[in-house]
Design an enzyme around this catalytic site. Structure first.
Site, short mmCIF file in Angstrom:
data_model
loop_
_atom_site.label_atom_id
_atom_site.label_comp_id
_atom_site.label_asym_id
_atom_site.label_seq_id
_atom_site.Cartn_x
_atom_site.Cartn_y
_atom_site.Cartn_z
N ILE A 47 83.45 28.99 57.62
CA ILE A 47 84.91 29.11 57.69
C ILE A 47 85.54 28.08 56.76
CG2 ILE A 47 86.93 28.99 59.20
CD1 ILE A 47 84.98 29.69 61.52
N CYS A 48 86.40 28.54 55.90
CA CYS A 48 87.07 27.66 54.95
C CYS A 48 88.37 27.14 55.57
CB CYS A 48 87.35 28.42 53.65
SG CYS A 48 88.14 27.39 52.39
#
EC number: 2.3.2.23
Length: 305
Positions: A231-232
């Site tokens: 997840i960015c």
């Protein structure tokens, strides 16, 4: 004739009464004067003998043995050290004190307090990391127990938690809700997906470091979800993390990022059922953190918090 005799008697009485009293005094004190003179003579002889004795005492002593004069006897006695003023004798076994026997006895008695304290500090140095680790574990456990209680009391059932292998430090979190006006929500309805499953692992120094969070299922596209389910989000990096963030707050931010990033459930043949890999997720997250630290974090938008 009688008159003449009376005159003669009166003259004798007058002469006896009018004699010089000093003459009688000197006459009576003559012997006393001789006696006092003799006493003074004896005293002088004694004084002379005493002085001669002092001179004899001075001769053997030399220049350093000056005899005390009048009134100096007390000063000489005061100069001598009193019994309680004597310097204390070193205890047996003290370092460097006494002869060989005393040193040997001290060696047999063992090290002194300073040496024992130094040895204890050296031995205790290896215990410091263990004590610190135990303290961190207690802090992490108390924080996560409170997080679980708070999530269990959520009225909207936004998320739910299951412990992995009953470990308090490894959670599977189910995200049950996203924005109902989003395409992701429509995808969930069409594919009968009840929740988005994520895994959170908490490091030893949590809550002072962020958890590692990744998507497990379903396989998502876009929405700042990368290879392996990484997840960015800057919030999940040490630079963007704050110990005040709760798991609930992190999950709400993730749900908003999915919608903002146009996240969709993957429906491509042969790819939709492919599971995410933790190893791949860790490598992807490490790479994206380096990229954003170099060029800055621009996703999600600053307006999303």
């Amino acid at each position: 004739m009688a008159t003449l005799l009376r005159k003669i008697g009166l003259i004798r009485l007058h002469n006896r009464d009018t004699e010089d009293p000093k003459h009688h005094h000197n006459h009576r004190g003559g012997g006393g004067g001789q006696q006092s003179a003799s006493l003074r003579g004896k005293g002088g002889a004694k004084s002379g003998g005493h002085k001669q004795q002092q001179q004899q005492q001075q001769q053997p002593g030399g220049a350093g043995d000056a005899s005390p004069g009048p009134g100096k006897g007390k000063g000489k006695r005061a100069a001598e050290p009193a019994p309680h003023d004597k310097p204390p004798q070193p205890a047996a076994g003290a370092a460097g004190a006494g002869g060989p026997r005393e040193r040997a006895a001290g060696a047999r008695a063992g090290p002194g307090p300073a040496a024992a304290a130094a040895a204890a500090a050296t031995a205790g140095g290896s215990l410091v990391p263990a004590a610190r680790q135990q303290h961190c574990t207690q802090v992490r456990s108390r924080r996560l127990m409170k997080e679980l209680q708070d999530i269990a009391r959520l009225s909207d059932r936004f998320i739910s938690v299951e412990l992995v292998d009953e470990s308090l430090f490894d959670w599977n979190v189910k995200l049950h809700q996203v924005d109902k006006d989003s395409v992701l929500w429509q995808d969930m309805k069409e594919t009968n997906t009840e929740f988005i499953l994520l895994n959170l692992t908490f490091p030893d120094n949590f809550p002072f470091s962020p958890p590692f969070m990744r998507v497990l299922s379903p396989r998502l596209e876009n929405g700042y979800v990368l290879d392996g389910g990484a997840i960015c989000m800057e919030l999940l990096t040490p630079r963007g993390w704050s110990s005040a963030y709760t798991v609930e707050a992190v999950m709400r931010q993730f749900a908003a990022s999915l919608v903002k990033g146009q996240g969709r459930i993957c429906r491509k043949a042969g790819k939709s059922k492919k599971s995410f890999s933790r190893k791949e997720a860790e490598a992807t997250f490490k790479s994206l953190v380096k990229t954003h630290e170099k060029y800055g974090w621009v996703t999600p938008p600053v307006s999303d918090g």
